[in-house]
Structure formats: C-alpha cells, structure tokens
Design an enzyme around this catalytic site. Sequence first.
Site, PDB file in Angstrom:
ATOM      1  N   GLY A  14       0.678  -1.117   0.075  1.00 52.92           N
ATOM      2  CA  GLY A  14       0.020   0.182  -0.039  1.00 52.92           C
ATOM      3  C   GLY A  14       0.766   1.290  -0.063  1.00 52.92           C
ATOM      4  O   GLY A  14       0.542   2.408   0.547  1.00 52.92           O
ATOM      5  N   SER A  15       2.129   1.406  -0.388  1.00 51.64           N
ATOM      6  CA  SER A  15       2.920   2.470  -0.399  1.00 51.64           C
ATOM      7  C   SER A  15       2.427   3.568  -1.228  1.00 51.64           C
ATOM      8  O   SER A  15       2.371   4.579  -1.004  1.00 51.64           O
ATOM      9  CB  SER A  15       4.287   2.232  -0.758  1.00 51.64           C
ATOM     10  OG  SER A  15       4.380   1.653  -2.052  1.00 51.64           O
ATOM     11  N   ASN A  16       1.800   3.164  -2.517  1.00 55.41           N
ATOM     12  CA  ASN A  16       1.035   4.267  -3.371  1.00 55.41           C
ATOM     13  C   ASN A  16      -0.266   4.854  -2.665  1.00 55.41           C
ATOM     14  O   ASN A  16      -0.308   5.916  -2.707  1.00 55.41           O
ATOM     15  CB  ASN A  16       0.756   3.692  -4.570  1.00 55.41           C
ATOM     16  CG  ASN A  16       2.126   3.665  -5.581  1.00 55.41           C
ATOM     17  OD1 ASN A  16       2.682   4.863  -5.993  1.00 55.41           O
ATOM     18  ND2 ASN A  16       2.533   2.600  -6.002  1.00 55.41           N
ATOM     19  N   MET A  94      -3.356  -6.749  -8.125  1.00 60.55           N
ATOM     20  CA  MET A  94      -2.657  -7.634  -8.953  1.00 60.55           C
ATOM     21  C   MET A  94      -3.892  -8.512  -9.597  1.00 60.55           C
ATOM     22  O   MET A  94      -3.609  -9.679  -9.972  1.00 60.55           O
ATOM     23  CB  MET A  94      -1.779  -8.608  -8.087  1.00 60.55           C
ATOM     24  CG  MET A  94      -0.565  -7.858  -7.601  1.00 60.55           C
ATOM     25  SD  MET A  94       0.187  -6.866  -8.492  1.00 60.55           S
ATOM     26  CE  MET A  94       0.982  -7.904  -9.560  1.00 60.55           C
ATOM     27  N   ARG A  95      -4.920  -7.683  -9.914  1.00 61.59           N
ATOM     28  CA  ARG A  95      -6.053  -8.351 -10.721  1.00 61.59           C
ATOM     29  C   ARG A  95      -6.217  -7.700 -11.901  1.00 61.59           C
ATOM     30  O   ARG A  95      -6.323  -6.565 -11.961  1.00 61.59           O
ATOM     31  CB  ARG A  95      -7.230  -8.503  -9.809  1.00 61.59           C
ATOM     32  CG  ARG A  95      -7.117  -9.252  -8.419  1.00 61.59           C
ATOM     33  CD  ARG A  95      -7.237 -10.620  -8.492  1.00 61.59           C
ATOM     34  NE  ARG A  95      -7.105 -11.412  -7.248  1.00 61.59           N
ATOM     35  CZ  ARG A  95      -7.399 -12.572  -6.932  1.00 61.59           C
ATOM     36  NH1 ARG A  95      -7.983 -13.467  -7.926  1.00 61.59           N
ATOM     37  NH2 ARG A  95      -7.027 -13.109  -5.820  1.00 61.59           N
ATOM     38  N   ASN A 111      -4.184   3.427 -13.120  1.00 59.21           N
ATOM     39  CA  ASN A 111      -3.291   2.460 -12.685  1.00 59.21           C
ATOM     40  C   ASN A 111      -1.868   3.227 -12.622  1.00 59.21           C
ATOM     41  O   ASN A 111      -1.734   3.883 -13.710  1.00 59.21           O
ATOM     42  CB  ASN A 111      -3.348   1.232 -13.801  1.00 59.21           C
ATOM     43  CG  ASN A 111      -2.496  -0.042 -13.263  1.00 59.21           C
ATOM     44  OD1 ASN A 111      -2.516  -0.376 -12.068  1.00 59.21           O
ATOM     45  ND2 ASN A 111      -1.577  -0.476 -14.167  1.00 59.21           N
ATOM     46  N   HIS A 113       2.016   1.928 -13.055  1.00 63.89           N
ATOM     47  CA  HIS A 113       2.552   0.635 -13.789  1.00 63.89           C
ATOM     48  C   HIS A 113       4.049   0.879 -13.742  1.00 63.89           C
ATOM     49  O   HIS A 113       4.586   1.861 -14.103  1.00 63.89           O
ATOM     50  CB  HIS A 113       2.118   0.167 -15.043  1.00 63.89           C
ATOM     51  CG  HIS A 113       3.009  -0.844 -15.788  1.00 63.89           C
ATOM     52  ND1 HIS A 113       2.555  -2.194 -15.383  1.00 63.89           N
ATOM     53  CD2 HIS A 113       4.022  -1.092 -16.624  1.00 63.89           C
ATOM     54  CE1 HIS A 113       3.157  -3.054 -15.890  1.00 63.89           C
ATOM     55  NE2 HIS A 113       4.199  -2.322 -16.629  1.00 63.89           N
TER      56      HIS A 113
END
Length: 197
Positions: A14-16, A94-95, A111, A113
């Site tokens: 959860g760092s972002n 991760m889905r 997102n 990336h």
Amino acid sequence: MGVLRLGVLGSGNGSNFVAIQRAIKEGKLPAKVEVVVSDDPSAGILTQSRSFGLPTIALPPSRYKTRLEKELESHLVELLQQHQVEWVILAGFMRVVKSPLLQAFPNRVLNIHPSLLPEFKGLEAWKQALTARVEETGCTVHLVNDHVDSGKILGQTRVPLLPGDTPESLHARIQVAEHRLLPEILRQIATGEMKID
C-alpha cells in the site's frame, strides 16, 4: 473539478495509497479516499488504511489468481458505488479488471505501472527492464481499458538503470518515482489542469 472521491484497490503493502493519503493530508491533493479494498485479507494496504481510520474492505476469496469472478467484480462495483466513489485507483492491485468495473467507471479507472509503457507490460516490469539491459525505465500512470497496461497514458517519470542494479534496488527507485507521480496526476485531474475524455 473539486475534490476527487477515490476508491483505492491494492494487493500489497500500500505504499502508493500512503503517498496519496499523505498528499491529501498535506493539502497538496484535493481528494478524499472513500474506501480501500484488497483482494488479499492479509495485505499491508488494509493495515495502512485502518491506521488512517478509513473504510477498509477485504474481498471474499476468488477462484482465480489474475482476475475476479464476474459476480465478485460486480460485488466490488457495488461496494465502490455504496461509498460514492468517482475514481478508482489501482495501486498495486494484482487482478486484471474487466467489464463490470470498467463499464461502471468509464475513463475513471487509473493504474500505476512500473515501466515506461508501452515497454514492459505485465508482471515485474522492473525485472523485464533489467533483463533487456535498457538504459532507463520508470513508471506510468494510465487509464485502464480492457487490454492489460494499454490505456491512455496520463503521465510518466523516467528512472535510469544504474551499474550494479538488482531487481530490488531498481524497484525501490521506481517506487519513489511512483509516489510522486500518482498524487501529481490526481492533483492535475482534480484542478482541471488535465482533462479526461
């Protein structure tokens, strides 16, 4: 546009998410995280979310590793709508998201990336960059569509590869860049500096 109402989805530490929440707390990002959801009940992002006192939900188990069953994704949409979410942020989720979510939030799913898309799509992009021996990689914030890591690019930050880089050292530097880029793109959307079709 005013205050962005965010739903954050994550599968890891959860760092972002923390970077977003800190930017909000510091008055740098006019947004509010309405709910944090994870597909992993043991994910660190849930602990982080609870520490901020935010609504925090772990999804029921899925039969699949890379996506959610259609019924489970529809349940996720209902949860997000119940919390009046306007924008869905995939922060290490991760889905692969499919039509239920994308149709419910058209051009409102973002997102982050860990590569300079369109290079190195998919999992562990920093390892792909090391294997390819490129001079630089980075991170990308993009809109999510029904093709993996292929939506409209909203912003990128470049990160050079250094002599002696390991997957861990490169990934750590990319994450530092992510923690700056994602809140900044959200700020630009919130203030109207960036227009989303």
